[in-house]
Design an enzyme around this catalytic site. Sequence first.
Site, short mmCIF file in Angstrom:
data_model
loop_
_atom_site.label_atom_id
_atom_site.label_comp_id
_atom_site.label_asym_id
_atom_site.label_seq_id
_atom_site.Cartn_x
_atom_site.Cartn_y
_atom_site.Cartn_z
N CYS A 1 0.98 -1.20 -0.12
CA CYS A 1 -0.02 0.13 -0.01
C CYS A 1 0.57 1.18 0.24
CB CYS A 1 -1.23 -0.08 1.02
SG CYS A 1 -2.35 1.03 0.94
N HIS B 1 -3.01 -5.45 1.60
CA HIS B 1 -2.36 -5.67 2.63
C HIS B 1 -2.24 -7.21 3.19
CE1 HIS B 1 -2.20 -1.29 3.85
NE2 HIS B 1 -3.13 -1.23 3.31
N GLU C 1 -0.54 -8.17 5.18
CA GLU C 1 -0.18 -8.31 6.94
C GLU C 1 -1.50 -8.07 7.74
OE1 GLU C 1 -0.01 -5.90 4.87
OE2 GLU C 1 -0.25 -3.87 6.01
#
Lengths: 292, 191
Positions: free
Chosen positions: B79, B171, B173
Site C-alpha cells: 500500500c 495488505h 499483513e
Amino acid sequence: MNERYQLNKNLAQMLKGGVIMDVTSAAEAKIAEEAGACAVMALERVPADIRKDGGVARASDPKMIKEIQAAVSIPVMAKVRIGHFVEAQILEALEVDYIDESEVLTPADPTLHINKKNFKTPFVCGAKNLGEALRRISEGASMIRTKGEPGTGDVIEAVRHMRLMTSEINRIKSLDKNALYHAAKELMVPIELLTYVHENGSLPVVNFAAGGVATPADAAMMMQLGCDGVFVGSGIFKSGDPRKRAAAIVKAVTHYQDAVILAEISEDLGEPMVGINVYEISAKDRMSERGY
Amino acid sequence: MLTIGILALQGAFIEHSMPIERLGHLSKEIKQPKDLEGIDGIILPGGESTTISRLLDSTGLRVPIQNLLTAGLPCMGTCAGMILLAKSIEADSVPTLGMMNIEVKRNAYGRQLGSFTRMEVVEKISDAPIPLVFIRAPYVIKVAETVEVLHRVDQHIVAVKEQNLLALAFHPELTDDLTFHKYFIEMIQQN
C-alpha cells in the site's frame, strides 16, 4: 464479523504511530499534512475556543469539510455530537473517512450514543475506562481514544484514562474465565467483547491518546503508556509556531522511546498553548464527563 | 534464519512482524540508519505515505535505503510501501524512494467507503484463493517492460515485481494468510 467493520478497523491500524491533528480550515489542513499528520480532524473551532466561547457546539459546516477534503490527500475525520445520528448521516454523505462521536461537542441525546452499526463509515469514540470503551465498540466504534480533557493543554486526564484502561485490561486478563460474567455485569458490557480482552490482553480495536496533549513530551509519554497514536487538538494551532510544533509532535510519536531524539525535537518550539489546569474547571464543565 | 527489517516510522508495521515470525524468521524495526545493519530484506508497510515520506527525511533514512535497494536488497512494499517504491505518482508531489519503474495512482479507489476485500487466486503465486484487503488503496497505472505484473483486480494492476522489488497495493499483513510473506522470503533466499 462483517467485512465493512473489519475494513474500518483496518483503516485505524494504518493510522497507528501517527498524529491526527485538529484543523479549522484548508490552510491549516495543508500545514498539518506537510508536517506529517496521518489524518486531520475537520472542525470549526478547536476545543480551547469551544470552551472559551461557550454555547452549543455542533457538527461543522459541510462546505468547510469539503474544502479540507479537497486540500489534502490524507484521511479526513470530522466530529458529530454524542447521539446525533443525523449529523453522522450528513458526514457519511460527505464521505468523510472517519466520524468522531465526540464529547467536545454538546451532546444531542440524554441517554444514547449513536448506533454506529447503522453506518458504513467508521467511528472513533472517546472513553475514560474499559467499560466505556467496550460499550462504544459494541455500538460499532472501530477505534477508541482516551477522552482526556480537551482544550486544556493539561495532559493529566489523558494519563488517568490510559492508566485506568491498562489496569482494567490487566485485571480482566488475570480473571478466571468463569468470573468474566460477573465482570461483564459490573462493567455493563457484552460478554463476547470482555472475553476478547481476557484472551488477548488488549482492546479489539486501535486505541489513541487524546485530550490535553500539547508538547512532543506529552505525545511520547502517551505512547510509552501504551497508546497506538495521538490526537492533538488545540495544542498545535493555539501554539506560537504551529508548523514547527506539529512536525516535532509527529517525530515524537515515531521516536517515543528515544530520549536523545526527544530532547533534540523539543528544542526551541516557541510558545506552547497557554493551557488551563483541569482542576480549575468545575466538574460540570468537564467535557470528559459527557457520554454514557 | 533471516532478519527482515520493517520500516517503523508510522503505520501498520507491527502487523508485518507477526507473519515474519510465524515463518520462523526475525523481524527488526527500522527507525534510524543504524538499524539497517545486518538485515536480509526490508518491508515498507502500510500507513500514510506523506507521513512516512516526511519521516524518511527527518530520520536520514531515505538515502541509505535507496542505496541498499539499488545494491539489490530485497524489498516488499504494501500500500503506502508501493507508493514509496514508485518512480512516479499521478498528480501528486509526495517524494518517494523512486526505485521501481511504475506509475502509481494514490487513493485510486476513493475514500474509506471505497475500501474493499477480495478473495482471488494470484496465479503466479498461489493455487488457492487468498484474501486481498484494499484500504484507501493505490493501484499501478503504468509499468515499464522490466516490470512483471503479478496480479490485476478488475483490470487494475495491484501486484508487481521488478528484480529485487515487490510492490502490493493491498495488505497481506492484515490477514492470516502467509502466501505473500512466504513469497518474499523465497525472493530473499534466491537472491
